[in-house]
Motif scaffolding. Structure first.
Motif, PDB file in Angstrom:
ATOM      1  N   ARG A 134      -0.481  -0.792   8.415  1.00  0.00           N
ATOM      2  CA  ARG A 134       0.870  -0.219   8.456  1.00  0.00           C
ATOM      3  C   ARG A 134       1.679  -0.918   9.551  1.00  0.00           C
ATOM      4  O   ARG A 134       1.897  -0.348  10.623  1.00  0.00           O
ATOM      5  CB  ARG A 134       0.806   1.288   8.707  1.00  0.00           C
ATOM      6  CG  ARG A 134       0.047   2.062   7.633  1.00  0.00           C
ATOM      7  CD  ARG A 134      -0.043   3.544   7.975  1.00  0.00           C
ATOM      8  NE  ARG A 134      -0.845   4.267   7.003  1.00  0.00           N
ATOM      9  CZ  ARG A 134      -2.174   4.368   7.063  1.00  0.00           C
ATOM     10  NH1 ARG A 134      -2.842   3.789   8.070  1.00  0.00           N
ATOM     11  NH2 ARG A 134      -2.836   5.032   6.134  1.00  0.00           N
TER      12      ARG A 134
ATOM     13  N   ASN B  25      -0.062   8.627  -5.116  1.00  0.00           N
ATOM     14  CA  ASN B  25      -0.821   7.422  -4.803  1.00  0.00           C
ATOM     15  C   ASN B  25      -0.326   6.177  -5.525  1.00  0.00           C
ATOM     16  O   ASN B  25      -0.840   5.086  -5.286  1.00  0.00           O
ATOM     17  CB  ASN B  25      -2.305   7.624  -5.113  1.00  0.00           C
ATOM     18  CG  ASN B  25      -2.544   8.024  -6.567  1.00  0.00           C
ATOM     19  OD1 ASN B  25      -1.616   8.113  -7.361  1.00  0.00           O
ATOM     20  ND2 ASN B  25      -3.800   8.268  -6.915  1.00  0.00           N
ATOM     21  N   THR B  26       0.669   6.312  -6.419  1.00  0.00           N
ATOM     22  CA  THR B  26       1.237   5.131  -7.072  1.00  0.00           C
ATOM     23  C   THR B  26       2.307   4.465  -6.222  1.00  0.00           C
ATOM     24  O   THR B  26       2.732   3.348  -6.527  1.00  0.00           O
ATOM     25  CB  THR B  26       1.846   5.511  -8.430  1.00  0.00           C
ATOM     26  OG1 THR B  26       2.911   6.460  -8.230  1.00  0.00           O
ATOM     27  CG2 THR B  26       0.794   6.136  -9.334  1.00  0.00           C
ATOM     28  N   CYS B  27       2.741   5.128  -5.183  1.00  0.00           N
ATOM     29  CA  CYS B  27       3.789   4.592  -4.311  1.00  0.00           C
ATOM     30  C   CYS B  27       3.151   3.708  -3.235  1.00  0.00           C
ATOM     31  O   CYS B  27       2.272   4.147  -2.498  1.00  0.00           O
ATOM     32  CB  CYS B  27       4.569   5.740  -3.674  1.00  0.00           C
ATOM     33  SG  CYS B  27       5.858   5.202  -2.539  1.00  0.00           S
ATOM     34  N   GLU B  28       3.603   2.468  -3.140  1.00  0.00           N
ATOM     35  CA  GLU B  28       3.051   1.528  -2.176  1.00  0.00           C
ATOM     36  C   GLU B  28       3.899   1.403  -0.917  1.00  0.00           C
ATOM     37  O   GLU B  28       3.382   1.083   0.154  1.00  0.00           O
ATOM     38  CB  GLU B  28       2.887   0.155  -2.824  1.00  0.00           C
ATOM     39  CG  GLU B  28       1.901   0.136  -3.984  1.00  0.00           C
ATOM     40  CD  GLU B  28       1.742  -1.247  -4.582  1.00  0.00           C
ATOM     41  OE1 GLU B  28       2.472  -2.168  -4.156  1.00  0.00           O
ATOM     42  OE2 GLU B  28       0.881  -1.405  -5.461  1.00  0.00           O
ATOM     43  N   GLN B  29       5.202   1.627  -1.041  1.00  0.00           N
ATOM     44  CA  GLN B  29       6.104   1.551   0.115  1.00  0.00           C
ATOM     45  C   GLN B  29       7.185   2.614  -0.016  1.00  0.00           C
ATOM     46  O   GLN B  29       7.591   2.975  -1.119  1.00  0.00           O
ATOM     47  CB  GLN B  29       6.755   0.170   0.232  1.00  0.00           C
ATOM     48  CG  GLN B  29       5.860  -0.928   0.772  1.00  0.00           C
ATOM     49  CD  GLN B  29       6.626  -2.217   1.032  1.00  0.00           C
ATOM     50  OE1 GLN B  29       7.532  -2.591   0.285  1.00  0.00           O
ATOM     51  NE2 GLN B  29       6.282  -2.906   2.110  1.00  0.00           N
TER      52      GLN B  29
ATOM     53  N   ASN C 204       4.487   1.270   4.807  1.00  0.00           N
ATOM     54  CA  ASN C 204       3.432   0.989   3.826  1.00  0.00           C
ATOM     55  C   ASN C 204       2.643   2.274   3.612  1.00  0.00           C
ATOM     56  O   ASN C 204       2.239   2.923   4.575  1.00  0.00           O
ATOM     57  CB  ASN C 204       2.508  -0.119   4.321  1.00  0.00           C
ATOM     58  CG  ASN C 204       3.158  -1.491   4.279  1.00  0.00           C
ATOM     59  OD1 ASN C 204       4.304  -1.637   3.857  1.00  0.00           O
ATOM     60  ND2 ASN C 204       2.439  -2.507   4.730  1.00  0.00           N
ATOM     61  N   THR C 205       2.409   2.625   2.338  1.00  0.00           N
ATOM     62  CA  THR C 205       1.763   3.913   2.025  1.00  0.00           C
ATOM     63  C   THR C 205       0.541   3.704   1.136  1.00  0.00           C
ATOM     64  O   THR C 205       0.537   4.117  -0.035  1.00  0.00           O
ATOM     65  CB  THR C 205       2.757   4.857   1.339  1.00  0.00           C
ATOM     66  OG1 THR C 205       3.284   4.194   0.168  1.00  0.00           O
ATOM     67  CG2 THR C 205       3.890   5.221   2.275  1.00  0.00           C
ATOM     68  N   PRO C 206      -0.517   3.072   1.661  1.00  0.00           N
ATOM     69  CA  PRO C 206      -1.724   2.891   0.837  1.00  0.00           C
ATOM     70  C   PRO C 206      -2.463   4.210   0.634  1.00  0.00           C
ATOM     71  O   PRO C 206      -2.417   5.117   1.468  1.00  0.00           O
ATOM     72  CB  PRO C 206      -2.558   1.914   1.680  1.00  0.00           C
ATOM     73  CG  PRO C 206      -2.137   2.183   3.088  1.00  0.00           C
ATOM     74  CD  PRO C 206      -0.672   2.522   3.020  1.00  0.00           C
TER      75      PRO C 206
ATOM     76  N   SER D  14      -3.696   7.876  -1.075  1.00  0.00           N
ATOM     77  CA  SER D  14      -3.042   9.105  -1.524  1.00  0.00           C
ATOM     78  C   SER D  14      -2.842  10.057  -0.351  1.00  0.00           C
ATOM     79  O   SER D  14      -3.365   9.839   0.744  1.00  0.00           O
ATOM     80  CB  SER D  14      -3.887   9.788  -2.604  1.00  0.00           C
ATOM     81  OG  SER D  14      -5.177  10.099  -2.092  1.00  0.00           O
TER      82      SER D  14
ATOM     83  N   ASN E  78       0.100  10.828   1.140  1.00  0.00           N
ATOM     84  CA  ASN E  78       1.110  10.389   2.103  1.00  0.00           C
ATOM     85  C   ASN E  78       2.352  11.271   2.044  1.00  0.00           C
ATOM     86  O   ASN E  78       2.829  11.623   0.958  1.00  0.00           O
ATOM     87  CB  ASN E  78       1.492   8.932   1.842  1.00  0.00           C
ATOM     88  CG  ASN E  78       0.349   7.969   2.108  1.00  0.00           C
ATOM     89  OD1 ASN E  78      -0.150   7.872   3.210  1.00  0.00           O
ATOM     90  ND2 ASN E  78      -0.074   7.255   1.066  1.00  0.00           N
TER      91      ASN E  78
ATOM     92  N   ALA F 197      11.060   5.772  -2.720  1.00  0.00           N
ATOM     93  CA  ALA F 197      10.062   4.742  -2.895  1.00  0.00           C
ATOM     94  C   ALA F 197      10.737   3.393  -3.071  1.00  0.00           C
ATOM     95  O   ALA F 197      11.838   3.296  -3.638  1.00  0.00           O
ATOM     96  CB  ALA F 197       9.174   5.043  -4.095  1.00  0.00           C
TER      97      ALA F 197
END
Length: 258
Positions: A115, A181-185, A231-233, A235, A237, A257
């Motif tokens: 992050r 968990n599909t969101c990356e940023q 950055n949101t790796p 789930s 978040n 997102a």
């Protein structure tokens, strides 16, 4: 006689005119509006990798580095910091003149590799210096890159409020928004109507487990609005915004997102 007269009239026409095929008639469109979707402004198309921003500077723990910005025609500065996986504690300050600090930004991250710190700060179209101070211990150095932002990042702080409704947060209030968990940023913009901006924006993973944090203070939240990218790796978040100012100083948050 009538048939003969018509045949004679047809023969009198030029050969090209007699056998011309009429052009196809285009039907008018009766659509009330276009069905194309309006893209949401995003800074995700721009690389946040340090080498793409500027030459990398290494800042040891308990030391600092200052970047000079003298172009008064530019206003937005892109700052990115990362570590080799260790925690990161750093302060970012904008200096204008000998004794004016219009913006102070404190940052924290438990893993500066997963992050990294990614933010935009403003210089108010003045000659300014941006100081990066590593407040962590000597064993925790960090790498930083800093330069004037390029399109579309240089206009993102104005583009987002123009196309997205804000979340109004009163002084002393808290607002949280979870992401799957599909969101990356996730991008976050905080601003005010020119009053002071004193707030904390955090990335949580689990109940009250702070993974990354920004704390901003500026006397003008319109000229020095804060734009950050998390950055949101994984789930679980959640982005949480706390308005630390009194009730009379609300702020507006734009969270989405990338």
């Amino acid at each position: 006689m009538k048939i003969s007269a018509k045949i004679l009239a047809l023969c009198a026409l030029p050969a090209t005119a007699a056998f011309t095929v009429p052009s196809k008639v285009t039907k008018p469109s009766f659509a009330l509006h276009s069905t194309a979707e309006v893209p949401v402004p995003s800074g995700g198309a721009v690389s946040w990798e340090l080498p793409s921003i500027s030459p990398i500077k290494r800042v040891e723990g308990e030391s600092r580095h200052t970047f000079n910005f003298g172009d008064i025609s530019s206003e937005v500065v892109q700052v990115a910091m990362k570590t080799s996986g260790r925690p990161m504690n750093a302060d970012i300050e904008v200096w204008i003149g000998p004794d004016w600090t219009p913006l102070q930004l404190k940052t924290y991250c438990d893993d500066g590799l997963v992050r990294p710190m990614q933010a935009l700060v403003g210089t108010r179209n003045k000659a300014a210096q941006v100081e990066i101070r590593n407040t962590g211990p000597y064993e925790f150095p960090l790498d930083v890159a800093c330069s004037y932002a390029k399109a579309p990042l240089k206009d993102i702080r104005n583009a987002i409020p123009a196309s997205n409704p804000p979340r109004y947060i009163e002084g002393g209030a808290i607002y949280s928004l979870p992401f799957d968990n599909t969101c990356e940023q996730v991008q976050v913009l905080l601003n005010t109507d020119s009053r002071q901006l004193n707030a904390v924006v955090e990335l949580l993973n689990g109940p009250n487990n702070i993974k990354q944090q920004y704390e901003i203070f500026t006397n003008n939240g319109l000229l020095n609005s804060l734009y950050v990218v998390f950055n949101t790796p994984g789930s679980g978040n959640t982005v949480r915004v706390k308005n630390l100012a009194p009730l009379e100083f609300p702020c507006k948050a734009f969270i989405s997102a990338v």
